[in-house]
Scaffold this motif. Sequence first.
Motif, mmCIF file in Angstrom:
data_model
loop_
_atom_site.group_PDB
_atom_site.id
_atom_site.type_symbol
_atom_site.label_atom_id
_atom_site.label_comp_id
_atom_site.label_asym_id
_atom_site.label_seq_id
_atom_site.Cartn_x
_atom_site.Cartn_y
_atom_site.Cartn_z
ATOM 1 N N ARG A 60 8.073 -19.031 10.623
ATOM 2 C CA ARG A 60 6.897 -18.190 10.885
ATOM 3 C C ARG A 60 7.219 -16.713 10.653
ATOM 4 N NH1 ARG A 60 2.507 -19.849 13.916
ATOM 5 N NH2 ARG A 60 2.485 -22.070 14.350
ATOM 6 N N PHE A 61 8.391 -16.291 11.073
ATOM 7 C CA PHE A 61 8.807 -14.905 10.907
ATOM 8 C C PHE A 61 8.985 -14.573 9.428
ATOM 9 C CE2 PHE A 61 11.757 -11.277 11.675
ATOM 10 C CZ PHE A 61 10.935 -10.548 12.504
ATOM 11 N N ILE A 62 9.566 -15.488 8.658
ATOM 12 C CA ILE A 62 9.759 -15.287 7.217
ATOM 13 C C ILE A 62 8.411 -15.209 6.499
ATOM 14 C CG2 ILE A 62 10.620 -16.392 5.112
ATOM 15 C CD1 ILE A 62 13.004 -17.390 6.833
ATOM 16 N N ILE A 63 7.474 -16.087 6.870
ATOM 17 C CA ILE A 63 6.137 -16.055 6.266
ATOM 18 C C ILE A 63 5.441 -14.730 6.598
ATOM 19 C CG2 ILE A 63 3.822 -17.077 6.382
ATOM 20 C CD1 ILE A 63 5.203 -19.809 6.651
ATOM 21 N N ALA A 64 5.589 -14.261 7.822
ATOM 22 C CA ALA A 64 4.980 -12.989 8.225
ATOM 23 C C ALA A 64 5.558 -11.827 7.424
ATOM 24 C CB ALA A 64 5.184 -12.762 9.721
ATOM 25 N N ILE A 65 6.863 -11.796 7.260
ATOM 26 C CA ILE A 65 7.493 -10.724 6.485
ATOM 27 C C ILE A 65 7.075 -10.811 5.022
ATOM 28 C CG2 ILE A 65 9.702 -9.819 5.642
ATOM 29 C CD1 ILE A 65 10.875 -10.550 8.380
ATOM 30 N N ALA A 66 7.022 -12.021 4.462
ATOM 31 C CA ALA A 66 6.597 -12.187 3.067
ATOM 32 C C ALA A 66 5.165 -11.700 2.875
ATOM 33 C CB ALA A 66 6.733 -13.652 2.652
ATOM 34 N N GLY A 67 4.294 -11.983 3.810
ATOM 35 C CA GLY A 67 2.922 -11.501 3.737
ATOM 36 C C GLY A 67 2.848 -9.985 3.816
ATOM 37 N N ALA A 68 3.656 -9.385 4.673
ATOM 38 C CA ALA A 68 3.669 -7.927 4.791
ATOM 39 C C ALA A 68 4.238 -7.281 3.528
ATOM 40 C CB ALA A 68 4.472 -7.506 6.023
ATOM 41 N N VAL A 69 5.252 -7.905 2.933
ATOM 42 C CA VAL A 69 5.801 -7.410 1.670
ATOM 43 C C VAL A 69 4.735 -7.477 0.582
ATOM 44 C CG1 VAL A 69 7.453 -7.964 -0.178
ATOM 45 C CG2 VAL A 69 8.227 -7.851 2.193
ATOM 46 N N LEU A 70 3.992 -8.580 0.525
ATOM 47 C CA LEU A 70 2.912 -8.721 -0.446
ATOM 48 C C LEU A 70 1.840 -7.654 -0.226
ATOM 49 C CD1 LEU A 70 1.540 -10.267 -2.757
ATOM 50 C CD2 LEU A 70 0.552 -11.768 -1.018
ATOM 51 N N LEU A 71 1.503 -7.392 1.025
ATOM 52 C CA LEU A 71 0.509 -6.365 1.326
ATOM 53 C C LEU A 71 0.987 -4.986 0.877
ATOM 54 C CD1 LEU A 71 -2.193 -5.576 2.579
ATOM 55 C CD2 LEU A 71 -0.999 -5.331 4.763
ATOM 56 N N ILE A 72 2.240 -4.655 1.114
ATOM 57 C CA ILE A 72 2.777 -3.368 0.662
ATOM 58 C C ILE A 72 2.754 -3.299 -0.862
ATOM 59 C CG2 ILE A 72 4.860 -1.932 0.536
ATOM 60 C CD1 ILE A 72 5.487 -2.814 3.398
ATOM 61 N N TYR A 73 3.071 -4.410 -1.525
ATOM 62 C CA TYR A 73 3.017 -4.460 -2.987
ATOM 63 C C TYR A 73 1.599 -4.173 -3.482
ATOM 64 C CZ TYR A 73 3.287 -6.234 -7.738
ATOM 65 O OH TYR A 73 3.210 -6.353 -9.099
ATOM 66 N N ILE A 74 0.612 -4.775 -2.846
ATOM 67 C CA ILE A 74 -0.787 -4.553 -3.222
ATOM 68 C C ILE A 74 -1.186 -3.094 -2.963
ATOM 69 C CG2 ILE A 74 -3.181 -5.138 -2.627
ATOM 70 C CD1 ILE A 74 -2.131 -8.010 -2.056
ATOM 71 N N LEU A 75 -0.797 -2.568 -1.808
ATOM 72 C CA LEU A 75 -1.123 -1.177 -1.482
ATOM 73 C C LEU A 75 -0.430 -0.204 -2.435
ATOM 74 C CD1 LEU A 75 -1.005 -1.327 2.411
ATOM 75 C CD2 LEU A 75 -3.035 -1.227 0.946
ATOM 76 N N ARG A 76 0.782 -0.538 -2.858
ATOM 77 C CA ARG A 76 1.494 0.296 -3.829
ATOM 78 C C ARG A 76 0.772 0.261 -5.175
ATOM 79 N NH1 ARG A 76 7.640 -0.925 -4.738
ATOM 80 N NH2 ARG A 76 7.850 0.106 -2.733
ATOM 81 N N ALA A 77 0.277 -0.915 -5.576
ATOM 82 C CA ALA A 77 -0.468 -1.039 -6.834
ATOM 83 C C ALA A 77 -1.763 -0.229 -6.787
ATOM 84 C CB ALA A 77 -0.750 -2.495 -7.139
ATOM 85 N N LEU A 78 -2.345 -0.112 -5.603
ATOM 86 C CA LEU A 78 -3.569 0.679 -5.433
ATOM 87 C C LEU A 78 -3.287 2.176 -5.321
ATOM 88 C CD1 LEU A 78 -5.508 -1.604 -2.934
ATOM 89 C CD2 LEU A 78 -5.961 -1.288 -5.378
ATOM 90 N N GLY A 79 -2.017 2.541 -5.241
ATOM 91 C CA GLY A 79 -1.639 3.955 -5.202
ATOM 92 C C GLY A 79 -1.491 4.538 -3.820
ATOM 93 N N LEU A 80 -1.489 3.720 -2.790
ATOM 94 C CA LEU A 80 -1.349 4.250 -1.434
ATOM 95 C C LEU A 80 0.104 4.574 -1.066
ATOM 96 C CD1 LEU A 80 -4.018 1.920 -0.136
ATOM 97 C CD2 LEU A 80 -3.980 4.319 0.462
ATOM 98 N N PHE A 81 1.049 3.888 -1.692
ATOM 99 C CA PHE A 81 2.466 4.166 -1.470
ATOM 100 C C PHE A 81 3.097 4.480 -2.812
ATOM 101 C CE2 PHE A 81 1.830 1.152 2.166
ATOM 102 C CZ PHE A 81 1.988 2.087 3.162
ATOM 103 N N LYS A 82 4.068 5.384 -2.802
ATOM 104 C CA LYS A 82 4.809 5.726 -4.018
ATOM 105 C C LYS A 82 6.058 4.864 -4.095
ATOM 106 C CE LYS A 82 3.349 10.503 -3.610
ATOM 107 N NZ LYS A 82 3.776 11.855 -3.338
ATOM 108 N N LYS A 83 6.520 4.638 -5.318
ATOM 109 C CA LYS A 83 7.789 3.943 -5.484
ATOM 110 C C LYS A 83 8.912 4.880 -5.085
ATOM 111 C CE LYS A 83 6.673 0.565 -8.951
ATOM 112 N NZ LYS A 83 7.034 -0.036 -10.216
ATOM 113 N N ALA A 84 9.916 4.297 -4.440
ATOM 114 C CA ALA A 84 11.042 5.119 -3.960
ATOM 115 C C ALA A 84 11.973 5.498 -5.080
ATOM 116 C CB ALA A 84 11.832 4.371 -2.896
#
Length: 84
Positions: A60-84
């Motif tokens: 459950r913890f791994i699935i939660a982290i994977a979902g959060a990583v996917l969400l950050i990836y989507i938000l980065r694609a939308l321009g809300l986060f910059k690549k480091a």
Amino acid sequence: MSWIVTLIIGGIVGWLASIIMKTNEQMGLIANIIVGIVGSLLGFWIAGLLGIAAGGMIIRFIIAIAGAVLLIYILRALGLFKKA
């Protein structure tokens, strides 16, 4: 009490996902909590679509982290986060 636990676990999940995606410097406590909670929902929704049953606490913890990583990836694609 369950809301407090949700906020704490959401914060931890969001924080770990931000470290994995290297957006930790751009995100604060509130962003980590929101990304952790929404990302967990996204991860469990996708896992359900794929027929993956989260049995144990670690899975459950791994699935939660994977979902959060996917969400950050989507938000980065939308321009809300910059690549480091």
